[in-house]
Write a protein that holds these residues in place. Structure first.
Motif, mmCIF file in Angstrom:
data_model
loop_
_atom_site.group_PDB
_atom_site.id
_atom_site.type_symbol
_atom_site.label_atom_id
_atom_site.label_comp_id
_atom_site.label_asym_id
_atom_site.label_seq_id
_atom_site.Cartn_x
_atom_site.Cartn_y
_atom_site.Cartn_z
ATOM 1 N N ALA A 6 65.144 -7.507 122.945
ATOM 2 C CA ALA A 6 66.474 -8.074 123.168
ATOM 3 C C ALA A 6 66.349 -9.552 123.532
ATOM 4 O O ALA A 6 65.446 -9.959 124.278
ATOM 5 N N TYR A 7 67.267 -10.341 123.010
ATOM 6 C CA TYR A 7 67.261 -11.770 123.302
ATOM 7 C C TYR A 7 67.780 -12.017 124.716
ATOM 8 O O TYR A 7 68.792 -11.444 125.133
ATOM 9 N N PRO A 8 67.115 -12.890 125.475
ATOM 10 C CA PRO A 8 67.670 -13.276 126.784
ATOM 11 C C PRO A 8 68.804 -14.280 126.610
ATOM 12 O O PRO A 8 69.056 -14.790 125.515
ATOM 13 N N LEU A 43 87.301 -24.831 98.736
ATOM 14 C CA LEU A 43 87.344 -24.667 100.188
ATOM 15 C C LEU A 43 87.724 -23.232 100.556
ATOM 16 O O LEU A 43 87.147 -22.638 101.477
ATOM 17 N N GLY A 44 88.700 -22.660 99.837
ATOM 18 C CA GLY A 44 89.066 -21.274 100.099
ATOM 19 C C GLY A 44 87.932 -20.310 99.832
ATOM 20 O O GLY A 44 87.705 -19.359 100.596
ATOM 21 N N LEU A 45 87.169 -20.549 98.761
ATOM 22 C CA LEU A 45 86.015 -19.700 98.458
ATOM 23 C C LEU A 45 84.966 -19.814 99.555
ATOM 24 O O LEU A 45 84.356 -18.818 99.960
ATOM 25 N N PHE A 46 84.761 -21.025 100.045
ATOM 26 C CA PHE A 46 83.811 -21.225 101.141
ATOM 27 C C PHE A 46 84.250 -20.475 102.399
ATOM 28 O O PHE A 46 83.435 -19.841 103.081
ATOM 29 N N LEU A 47 85.524 -20.522 102.709
ATOM 30 C CA LEU A 47 86.022 -19.837 103.898
ATOM 31 C C LEU A 47 85.907 -18.322 103.762
ATOM 32 O O LEU A 47 85.605 -17.619 104.737
ATOM 33 N N VAL A 48 86.132 -17.814 102.562
ATOM 34 C CA VAL A 48 85.962 -16.376 102.330
ATOM 35 C C VAL A 48 84.499 -15.975 102.549
ATOM 36 O O VAL A 48 84.196 -14.963 103.204
ATOM 37 N N ALA A 49 83.575 -16.764 101.983
ATOM 38 C CA ALA A 49 82.149 -16.475 102.158
ATOM 39 C C ALA A 49 81.743 -16.588 103.622
ATOM 40 O O ALA A 49 80.953 -15.776 104.125
ATOM 41 N N LEU A 50 82.272 -17.589 104.320
ATOM 42 C CA LEU A 50 81.929 -17.762 105.733
ATOM 43 C C LEU A 50 82.462 -16.610 106.574
ATOM 44 O O LEU A 50 81.775 -16.111 107.480
ATOM 45 N N ALA A 51 83.686 -16.170 106.292
ATOM 46 C CA ALA A 51 84.257 -15.048 107.050
ATOM 47 C C ALA A 51 83.454 -13.766 106.836
ATOM 48 O O ALA A 51 83.254 -12.979 107.773
ATOM 49 N N ALA A 52 82.973 -13.551 105.607
ATOM 50 C CA ALA A 52 82.168 -12.356 105.334
ATOM 51 C C ALA A 52 80.844 -12.383 106.085
ATOM 52 O O ALA A 52 80.299 -11.326 106.427
ATOM 53 N N ARG A 53 80.330 -13.568 106.361
ATOM 54 C CA ARG A 53 79.042 -13.683 107.041
ATOM 55 C C ARG A 53 79.159 -13.716 108.559
ATOM 56 O O ARG A 53 78.225 -13.338 109.266
ATOM 57 N N LEU A 54 80.288 -14.180 109.070
ATOM 58 C CA LEU A 54 80.439 -14.316 110.518
ATOM 59 C C LEU A 54 80.921 -13.042 111.187
ATOM 60 O O LEU A 54 80.808 -12.921 112.418
ATOM 61 N N ARG A 55 81.443 -12.109 110.436
ATOM 62 C CA ARG A 55 82.019 -10.901 111.040
ATOM 63 C C ARG A 55 80.933 -10.093 111.760
ATOM 64 O O ARG A 55 79.988 -9.597 111.148
ATOM 65 N N GLY A 56 81.053 -9.980 113.076
ATOM 66 C CA GLY A 56 80.108 -9.211 113.878
ATOM 67 C C GLY A 56 78.702 -9.758 113.888
ATOM 68 O O GLY A 56 77.743 -8.993 114.045
ATOM 69 N N ILE A 57 78.548 -11.082 113.739
ATOM 70 C CA ILE A 57 77.202 -11.634 113.605
ATOM 71 C C ILE A 57 76.416 -11.576 114.915
ATOM 72 O O ILE A 57 75.191 -11.557 114.920
ATOM 73 N N GLY A 58 77.109 -11.529 116.041
ATOM 74 C CA GLY A 58 76.412 -11.455 117.315
ATOM 75 C C GLY A 58 76.338 -10.067 117.902
ATOM 76 O O GLY A 58 75.955 -9.909 119.079
ATOM 77 N N ALA A 59 76.680 -9.046 117.133
ATOM 78 C CA ALA A 59 76.689 -7.677 117.665
ATOM 79 C C ALA A 59 75.288 -7.194 117.993
ATOM 80 O O ALA A 59 75.068 -6.524 119.008
ATOM 81 N N ASP A 60 74.311 -7.510 117.125
ATOM 82 C CA ASP A 60 72.926 -7.097 117.354
ATOM 83 C C ASP A 60 72.193 -8.240 118.034
ATOM 84 O O ASP A 60 71.930 -9.278 117.431
ATOM 85 N N ALA A 90 72.816 -19.847 116.572
ATOM 86 C CA ALA A 90 71.843 -20.159 115.530
ATOM 87 C C ALA A 90 72.123 -19.357 114.262
ATOM 88 O O ALA A 90 71.992 -19.876 113.145
ATOM 89 N N ARG A 91 72.520 -18.104 114.421
ATOM 90 C CA ARG A 91 72.869 -17.299 113.247
ATOM 91 C C ARG A 91 74.137 -17.822 112.573
ATOM 92 O O ARG A 91 74.277 -17.726 111.349
ATOM 93 N N CYS A 92 75.062 -18.366 113.349
ATOM 94 C CA CYS A 92 76.267 -18.945 112.748
ATOM 95 C C CYS A 92 75.920 -20.148 111.869
ATOM 96 O O CYS A 92 76.549 -20.354 110.821
#
Length: 364
Positions: free
Chosen positions: A127-129, A55-72, A137-139
């Motif tokens: 740009a997305y409306p 579970l900890g490994l999953f959370l680490v991987a998820l945090a690495a992927r979610l950081r700034g995911i909606g910036a672009d 969706a990216r999350c």
């Protein structure tokens, strides 16, 4: 004979690795039929530690992927293709594509569940409306990509590799730049990689089980069917795995009855894979309700049931007064058309063929 001096840093690293191995995955614990023996009273506690570490490994991987995911907030790379597919599915418009439909149907379900109504054209770089829930969706894609890290640990442990190798591979899958990048956009690769890993795990369960049962083969067949229904590259995995199973049957020394059971398991897995693959196409054809010019590649009976098609109002069978089209039975499947010439005579026409259907292609 020379002795090799080991520095304090190497000793600390070795002790840390050994302690982590014993805490996370004790290899000396003996299990019988999946249950712990009484003399190992701490087995359940250590297994819970393994689950906590996964579970900890999953959370680490998820945090690495979610950081700034909606910036672009622009359409990135192949989001333009799969976004358009989702738009067509939501609008129930027919289209043709090289990929099998299951992965695109799942992406469409994600968009629809998040409130997308199919009103965006997904131009590359646009740009997305606000009507497109792209960050959510990216999350979901990041969640699927993060699941690959703990699944990799479980798969490598099932391959009977050392626990340190399994956990190292899990951390690589969690923090790899390429895997993180592909998990942050709405494409098929995240679910494809996860389905591939799960298919490998189902194959290992079938191959390494002491008593191979039909349920192992059915789970393996369902996993392969899902994998091949996302992208056709899954056929490579299917070919390799089934080649191993066929080789096992050929070299296995047993009674004819045991050989028949092994062959039955293999055929059952292949049959279920084919059923899952065909079921995905059946669902896709049920979704398609509205006519587009691409539907002309299908048969006339299928085109006749689509809304807004030119032959939707006709009878299913040809009758006097019906409009028909004449198409070649071989590739490139061109339609017979008639064009009026510039002559003053109204009976002068030129016959020709073309690929796209038009009004001139209908004959009465």
């Amino acid at each position: 004979m020379t002795t090799r001096n080991v520095g304090p840093a190497s000793r600390c690293l070795a002790l840390l690795t050994e302690g982590l191995r014993r805490w996370l995955w004790p290899s000396r614990i003996k299990l019988q039929d999946g249950r712990c023996q009484r003399k190992h009273r701490h087995c359940h506690r250590r297994r819970h530690r393994v689950y906590a570490a996964l579970l900890g490994l999953f959370l680490v991987a998820l945090a690495a992927r979610l950081r700034g995911i909606g910036a672009d907030s622009r359409v990135v790379w192949d989001e333009t293709h799969f976004g358009r597919f989702a738009t067509r599915y939501i609008n129930r418009e027919f289209y043709l594509d090289v990929h099998p439909p299951l992965g695109k149907l799942l992406l469409t379900a994600i968009y629809a569940a998040l409130g997308y109504s199919g009103d965006f054209d997904f131009e590359s770089g646009q740009a997305y409306p606000s009507s497109v829930p792209i960050a959510s969706a990216r999350c979901v894609q990041a969640l699927l990509g993060a699941l690959l890290a703990p699944v990799s640990v479980v798969v490598l442990h099932a391959m009977r590799l050392p626990p340190a190798c399994a956990w190292l591979a899990g951390f690589f899958a969690a923090l790899d730049n390429a895997l993180i990048g592909i998990s942050r956009i709405v494409v098929l690769d995240s679910m494809l990689l996860l389905a591939n890993a799960l298919s490998l795990y189902a194959f290992l369960r079938l191959k390494l089980a002491q008593k191979r049962k039909l349920r192992h083969a059915l789970v393996f067949g369902a996993a392969l069917g899902i994998l091949c229904s996302i992208k056709l590259v899954g056929l490579l995995t299917l070919t390799v795995f089934n080649a191993f199973l066929i080789g096992d049957i050929l070299v296995y020394r047993g009674t004819p009855r045991e050989h028949m059971r092994a062959l039955l398991r293999l055929l059952s897995a292949l049959a279920l894979s084919a059923l899952v693959y065909l079921a995905a196409f059946a669902i896709q054809l049920l979704v398609f309700q509205n006519y587009t010019p691409e539907a002309e590649h299908m048969g006339s009976e299928f085109v006749a049931r689509l809304n807004n098609s030119a032959i939707a109002s006709q009878y299913p069978t040809i009758r006097p007064g019906s409009f028909v089209v004449l198409r070649s039975a071989h590739y490139p499947f061109e339609y017979l058309s008639a064009y009026a010439t510039n002559s003053n005579s109204s009976s002068d026409y030129v016959l020709a063929t073309r690929r796209r259907l038009a009004v001139e292609d209908y004959w009465q």
